[in-house]
Design an enzyme around this catalytic site. Structure first.
Site, mmCIF file in Angstrom:
data_model
loop_
_atom_site.group_PDB
_atom_site.id
_atom_site.type_symbol
_atom_site.label_atom_id
_atom_site.label_comp_id
_atom_site.label_asym_id
_atom_site.label_seq_id
_atom_site.Cartn_x
_atom_site.Cartn_y
_atom_site.Cartn_z
ATOM 1 N N HIS A 193 2.444 1.244 -12.755
ATOM 2 C CA HIS A 193 3.783 1.520 -12.351
ATOM 3 C C HIS A 193 4.828 0.635 -13.023
ATOM 4 O O HIS A 193 5.647 0.882 -13.532
ATOM 5 C CB HIS A 193 4.095 1.471 -10.602
ATOM 6 N N HIS A 232 3.595 8.221 -10.699
ATOM 7 C CA HIS A 232 4.960 8.892 -9.736
ATOM 8 C C HIS A 232 6.107 8.000 -10.145
ATOM 9 O O HIS A 232 6.956 8.394 -9.890
ATOM 10 C CB HIS A 232 4.554 9.006 -8.385
ATOM 11 N N LYS A 289 2.603 -6.429 -0.786
ATOM 12 C CA LYS A 289 2.198 -5.630 0.585
ATOM 13 C C LYS A 289 2.980 -6.788 1.793
ATOM 14 O O LYS A 289 2.642 -8.021 1.419
ATOM 15 C CB LYS A 289 1.238 -5.285 0.913
HETATM 16 C C1 BG6 Z 1 0.853 3.986 -4.762
HETATM 17 C C2 BG6 Z 1 0.103 2.589 -4.412
HETATM 18 O O1 BG6 Z 1 0.597 4.434 -6.373
HETATM 19 O O2 BG6 Z 1 2.282 3.469 -4.957
HETATM 20 C C3 BG6 Z 1 0.548 2.264 -3.178
HETATM 21 O O3 BG6 Z 1 -1.123 3.107 -4.509
HETATM 22 C C4 BG6 Z 1 1.981 1.790 -3.089
HETATM 23 O O4 BG6 Z 1 -0.316 1.111 -2.670
HETATM 24 C C5 BG6 Z 1 2.681 3.288 -3.456
HETATM 25 O O5 BG6 Z 1 2.403 1.797 -1.694
HETATM 26 C C6 BG6 Z 1 4.330 2.776 -3.545
HETATM 27 O O6 BG6 Z 1 4.919 4.076 -4.157
HETATM 28 P P1 BG6 Z 1 6.399 4.168 -3.845
HETATM 29 O O7 BG6 Z 1 6.927 5.295 -4.369
HETATM 30 O O8 BG6 Z 1 6.558 4.218 -2.235
HETATM 31 O O9 BG6 Z 1 7.252 2.942 -4.328
#
Ligand code: BG6
Length: 435
Positions: free
Chosen positions: A186, A124, A286
């Site tokens: 990511h 994403h 985190k």
């Molecule tokens: C997810 C992880 O893919 O991405 C989560 O599994 C994380 O642990 C999240 O919190 C973060 O996404 P975003 O869009 O909030 O930065």
């Protein structure tokens, strides 16, 4: 369907029309026999609604179900498009494997049923407006690209900080940890977009070819250097957003002796002409003080320190790309403070999405799902790059597991990770830059 709240911005009749198109079928996805019902249901929807035979399967299931579902779709012959111009595509959620071997197994299983152009491995981060804009920023402007290399850049820092903890996902997180959860996918994708060469065309093949070259150029970290180039941390009790929070080991479904990392910092190198010897620092965690994802491009000092004696910090220019929140860019530089004495101070030129453009940014998933329906794979991860990313990450995971002296450093919740993460940069006279 009344159970779902109406989406913002939709009129009542649009919402009614949308919800009247939703159907569901409960079935045991591990039972091959059930797929004939899925097939019948799809056939009747197709006939009744003029869908043209287009089917998009979206696997947001427990990862252990990906292989059986794909196999069952193949056995039921649901993978092959029917009719001219019809398509069948499949989106697979992360995590795509938990290490190199499992990712390869999964890839082989998926590609034994579907062809690569039917497979959409979703990440994403690639759907975030600011991440997509990286390519526009770099390749639609003539001014940045000439300095986007080792001649002018001292180091690049990519931070994905979250103030949230593991949010009731203890069982998943215990198995995953931050390196798998955030970095393998990511942050390496963001790194690839920041580092890649300009593609010849803006299309899925060319963009993903260029990204793949970056993944291939990432220098592997040999086991004996893992302690030098990586730092793991785990949050203890602390205060975040003014509230006392539990330590990781006190979270639900987490072992009281857990050694799973909730913070990771890495130093990487990209061995190619553009980036030779430029360190790339990546960190994610985190229960850090705030939610902030950004890329800091730190430029080299001026060759001659004309204003030496003043704050040496101003000798550094940087571009900060704020992926979230406060989406935007800023360029930082030193300027003379008005007055008779020569006093230099850093200032920023700032671009903010919310002031330059009206309206909320499109959700990453909205964009990505639409791209899949349109058959555009540009913002999806290709099989070879997932494989190469695991090739870098798996030896780190193995070294952490097998080296008894490899530490998981504690940090109080609400701080920027363990001090060892600062040492990763300080040993070379650098430091983390905030957005
Ligand atoms: C997810 C992880 O893919 O991405 C989560 O599994 C994380 O642990 C999240 O919190 C973060 O996404 P975003 O869009 O909030 O930065």
């Amino acid at each position: 369907m009344r159970r779902f709240g109406k989406l913002d911005g939709l009129k009542n009749d649009e919402w009614e029309r949308f919800t009247s198109c939703l159907h569901y079928l409960t079935a045991d996805s591990s039972d091959a026999g059930e797929y004939s019902r899925v097939k019948e249901s799809l056939a009747s929807l197709n006939a009744g609604r003029g869908i043209g035979g287009n089917i998009l399967f979206y696997l947001a299931t427990p990862p252990s179900m990906y292989e059986p579902i794909v196999r069952n779709l193949g056995t039921a012959d649901l993978h092959a498009p029917r009719g001219s111009g019809a398509w069948v595509r499949i989106i697979i959620e992360k995590p795509f494997g938990i290490d190199l071997a499992s990712a390869r197994r999964l890839n082989a299983a998926v590609l034994s049923v579907f062809t690569e152009d039917q497979v959409y491995r979703i990440d994403h981060y690639l759907g975030k407006e600011t991440v997509q804009n990286l390519l526009v920023f770099r390749f639609a402007n003539g001014v940045f690209e000439p300095v986007w290399n080792r001649n002018y850049i001292d180091n690049i820092q990519i931070t994905a900080a979250e103030s949230v903890g593991i949010e009731n996902r203890g069982s998943y997180y215990e198995e995953a940890g931050t390196l798998r959860d955030m970095v393998q996918n990511h942050l390496l994708q963001v790194l690839a977009l920041t580092a890649m060469e300009p593609p010849v065309l803006f299309d899925a093949r060319q963009v993903r070819d260029e990204k793949q070259k970056v993944f291939q150029a990432l220098r592997p970290i040999p086991p004996e250097q893992v302690r030098e180039y990586t730092v793991r941390g785990q949050y203890e009790a602390g205060i975040v957003d003014g509230k006392q929070v539990l330590p990781y080991r006190g979270e639900k479904d987490v072992s009281p002796e857990s050694r799973t990392e909730t913070f990771v910092a890495l130093k990487l190198f990209i061995d190619n002409w553009r980036w030779a010897d430029v360190p790339w620092f990546i960190r994610s965690g985190k229960r850090l003080p705030e939610r902030a994802t950004n890329i800091v491009v730190q430029f080299k000092r001026t060759p001659h320190l004309l204003f030496a004696g003043l704050d040496p910090g101003i000798a550094y220019n940087s571009i900060v790309i704020r992926i979230q929140p406060d989406e935007g860019f800023s360029l930082r530089f030193g300027t003379k403070v008005p007055g008779s004495s020569l006093h230099v101070q850093p200032v920023s030129m700032d671009f903010r999405y919310d002031t330059a453009f009206r309206g909320a940014l499109v959700e990453a998933y909205t964009r990505l799902l639409l791209d899949c329906m349109l058959g555009d794979q540009t913002l999806y991860a290709r099989g070879d790059s997932v494989d190469t990313a695991w090739t870098l990450i798996t030896p780190i995971l193995e070294a952490w597991k097998t080296d008894p002296a490899s530490n998981v450093f504690p940090y109080p919740a609400g701080t920027w990770g363990p001090p060892q993460a600062d040492l990763l940069l300080e040993t070379d006279g650098r430091r983390w830059r905030s957005g």
